[in-house]
Design an enzyme around this catalytic site. Structure first.
Site, PDB file in Angstrom:
ATOM      1  N   ALA A 230       0.775  -1.240   0.000  1.00 42.00           N
ATOM      2  CA  ALA A 230       0.000   0.000   0.000  1.00 42.00           C
ATOM      3  C   ALA A 230       0.808   1.292   0.000  1.00 42.00           C
ATOM      4  CB  ALA A 230      -0.945  -0.012   1.197  1.00 42.00           C
ATOM      5  N   GLY A 234      -1.073   6.150  -2.551  1.00 44.29           N
ATOM      6  CA  GLY A 234      -1.836   6.827  -3.605  1.00 44.29           C
ATOM      7  C   GLY A 234      -3.052   6.015  -4.025  1.00 44.29           C
ATOM      8  N   ASP A 292      -0.539  -4.032  -6.066  1.00 49.48           N
ATOM      9  CA  ASP A 292       0.386  -3.129  -6.775  1.00 49.48           C
ATOM     10  C   ASP A 292       1.783  -3.594  -6.370  1.00 49.48           C
ATOM     11  OD1 ASP A 292       1.285  -0.974  -8.255  1.00 49.48           O
ATOM     12  OD2 ASP A 292       1.139   0.427  -6.581  1.00 49.48           O
ATOM     13  N   CYS A 345       4.549  -0.980 -11.985  1.00 47.58           N
ATOM     14  CA  CYS A 345       5.016   0.208 -12.737  1.00 47.58           C
ATOM     15  C   CYS A 345       6.300  -0.184 -13.459  1.00 47.58           C
ATOM     16  CB  CYS A 345       5.224   1.406 -11.823  1.00 47.58           C
ATOM     17  SG  CYS A 345       6.357   1.134 -10.456  1.00 47.58           S
TER      18      CYS A 345
HETATM   19  N1  SAM Z   1       0.500   1.039  -4.006  1.00 49.11           N
HETATM   20  C1  SAM Z   1       1.450   2.064  -3.639  1.00 49.11           C
HETATM   21  C2  SAM Z   1       0.883   3.411  -4.056  1.00 49.11           C
HETATM   22  O1  SAM Z   1       0.083   3.486  -4.978  1.00 49.11           O
HETATM   23  O2  SAM Z   1       1.239   4.416  -3.432  1.00 49.11           O
HETATM   24  C3  SAM Z   1       2.823   1.814  -4.196  1.00 49.11           C
HETATM   25  C4  SAM Z   1       3.333   0.454  -3.839  1.00 49.11           C
HETATM   26  S1  SAM Z   1       4.998   0.125  -4.205  1.00 49.11           S
HETATM   27  C5  SAM Z   1       4.905  -0.295  -5.881  1.00 49.11           C
HETATM   28  C6  SAM Z   1       5.208  -1.452  -3.470  1.00 49.11           C
HETATM   29  C7  SAM Z   1       5.098  -1.464  -1.952  1.00 49.11           C
HETATM   30  O3  SAM Z   1       4.965  -2.834  -1.562  1.00 49.11           O
HETATM   31  C8  SAM Z   1       6.312  -0.944  -1.217  1.00 49.11           C
HETATM   32  O4  SAM Z   1       5.895   0.014  -0.279  1.00 49.11           O
HETATM   33  C9  SAM Z   1       6.879  -2.169  -0.505  1.00 49.11           C
HETATM   34  O5  SAM Z   1       7.446  -1.865   0.766  1.00 49.11           O
HETATM   35  C10 SAM Z   1       5.651  -3.025  -0.329  1.00 49.11           C
HETATM   36  N2  SAM Z   1       5.864  -4.475  -0.252  1.00 49.11           N
HETATM   37  C11 SAM Z   1       6.751  -5.219  -0.932  1.00 49.11           C
HETATM   38  N3  SAM Z   1       6.612  -6.520  -0.621  1.00 49.11           N
HETATM   39  C12 SAM Z   1       5.593  -6.606   0.270  1.00 49.11           C
HETATM   40  C13 SAM Z   1       4.981  -7.671   0.969  1.00 49.11           C
HETATM   41  N4  SAM Z   1       5.386  -8.930   0.792  1.00 49.11           N
HETATM   42  N5  SAM Z   1       3.967  -7.400   1.807  1.00 49.11           N
HETATM   43  C14 SAM Z   1       3.549  -6.104   1.987  1.00 49.11           C
HETATM   44  N6  SAM Z   1       4.103  -5.054   1.365  1.00 49.11           N
HETATM   45  C15 SAM Z   1       5.113  -5.294   0.519  1.00 49.11           C
END
Ligand code: SAM
Length: 409
Positions: A230, A234, A292, A345
């Site tokens: 999350a 956004g 995401d 992305c």
């Molecule tokens: N959805 C967000 C937005 O729109 O603002 C952007 C997300 S960013 C692409 C990916 C996020 O996933 C990062 O904050 C990362 O720390 C988190 N993440 C990665 N692996 C994860 C997991 N196994 N469980 C929970 N969060 C995770």
């Protein structure tokens, strides 16, 4: 005299290119600087990174042997000023020489002076015959992007605009225009915190393409929905704005803080959980899930030109494994008929269509083709979303996203 902007740009280039640190993280290390100089240094470093291959190709004929990396950074900054940013020749050369001295590179001050004078003499002729898009794109990315590579690389030459998602009914800022996607687009170079309405949560920063995955999930009031990756929130905010009950999962403690702060500023009630989404399970099956997923972020290179130099093919291999695990977990959270939007992305096919094909092969999911009347050119033959920075060129482009909508059997 030492110029603060170029000094900051040097620090940032050194961090990204020699220490493989993300540009934003290196920028945080300059928090003691005057904000204006820091912002200008950031823009200058980003301009150099955007055209790195071209700048090196311009310098090549003027160098008898390869200079040490810090000297090369100073030459790159000087050349960017001369050929891309309209800096007067005497200023570009004098500031570069001063920077060399200030950085303990006095023995190279003569070289910097001589090379930059010759670049200044050559002027724009030094760029003639160079294949900028190809030079400015690492080979593995150029290959992976296939026939779209040139258009994508051309779009990367330009600074991205500032895109805002408006809170329902909020007054947009005085400058900018509404895009067909609903995004409010402002010119680049504006400091978001200076815009009226920021502190009151009237909007949040989100690229036009980044706003599409949450829209595709089409959540409705009262639905129970998880946003699995999350932060910074956004898409969480977009989902919350629909009136659905949102559970936002994030595993990075520092990013949870940002997520919570952002949602508080926007005044959206969201249940926030610090957890690994691969392991977390809801108390009861969910109506919808947004995944995401963490990815190579190659779709954001025009906003984060450092990504082109920080990411390696092996990063994609590791990310693909994580994406599969997260898809398995997301599917397990859904009720029969529940919806899943998978988004990245990234411009890498392994992180997009290949992940969906693999998921359809092993999970009880089927593809739910999307339609997007205002951006039909971004809908693939099988009904997935594929945006690239080359779309909407007359409006300033957009980030590269892939998204697919899936239904649980
Ligand atoms: N959805 C967000 C937005 O729109 O603002 C952007 C997300 S960013 C692409 C990916 C996020 O996933 C990062 O904050 C990362 O720390 C988190 N993440 C990665 N692996 C994860 C997991 N196994 N469980 C929970 N969060 C995770």
């Amino acid at each position: 005299m030492l110029d603060a902007t170029r000094d900051a740009a040097f620090t940032l280039l050194d961090a990204v290119l020699d220490h493989r640190r993300p540009l934003d993280e290196a920028l945080d290390g300059l928090s003691g600087m005057e904000p204006r100089d820091r912002a200008a240094g950031h823009r200058l470093a980003a301009a150099v990174l955007r055209r790195l291959g071209t700048l090196d190709a311009v310098l090549e004929p003027f160098l008898k042997k390869a200079p040490p990396d810090p000297v090369r950074h100073i030459l790159r900054i000087g050349t960017a000023g001369l050929l891309l940013l309209d800096t007067p020749a005497h200023a570009a050369v004098a500031t570069a020489v001063a920077l060399a001295r200030a950085r303990g590179l006095a023995p190279f001050a003569g070289l910097v002076n001589a090379v930059l004078r010759r670049v200044a003499e050559a002027g724009s002729a030094a760029l003639e015959g160079l294949d900028g898009p190809r030079l400015d794109t690492p080979a593995w990315l150029w290959t992976a992007w296939g026939r779209d590579a040139r258009d994508i690389a051309l779009a990367h030459q330009h600074e991205a605009p500032l895109d805002l998602t408006m809170r329902n009914g909020a007054e947009p800022p005085p400058t900018g225009e509404r895009l067909p996607s609903g995004t409010w687009r402002c010119p680049s170079g504006i400091r978001v915190a200076d815009l009226p309405g920021f502190a009151d949560g009237a909007f949040w920063v989100q690229d036009a393409a980044a706003s599409l995955p949450a829209t595709l999930l089409a959540t409705t009031p009262g639905e129970r929905v998880a946003d699995l990756c999350a932060a910074p929130g956004g898409k969480t905010a977009q989902l919350a704005a629909t009136g659905a009950h949102i559970i936002a999962i994030e595993r990075d403690p520092a990013r949870i803080v940002r997520l919570t702060e952002n949602l508080a500023r926007l005044r959206y009630p969201v249940e926030t959980i610090a957890a690994d989404a691969c392991l977390w399970r809801p108390a009861a099956p969910l109506d919808a899930v947004l995944l995401d997923a963490p990815c190579s972020a190659t779709g954001t290179i025009r906003r984060h030109p450092d990504v082109a130099y920080l990411k390696r093919p092996r990063d994609v291999v590791n990310l693909v494994a994580q994406q599969d695990r997260l898809l398995d977990a997301a599917c397990a959270m859904l009720r029969p008929g529940g919806r899943l939007v998978y988004a990245v992305c990234s411009l890498q096919p392994e992180e997009g269509p290949a992940r969906v094909a693999a998921a359809l092969g092993r999970l009880p999911l089927r593809l739910d083709p999307i339609t997007l009347p205002f951006l039909s050119e971004a809908v693939t033959a099988d009904g997935c979303l594929r945006t690239t920075p080359a779309l909407w060129p007359e409006r300033g482009g957009m980030d590269g996203f892939f998204a697919a909508r899936l239904i649980r059997d």
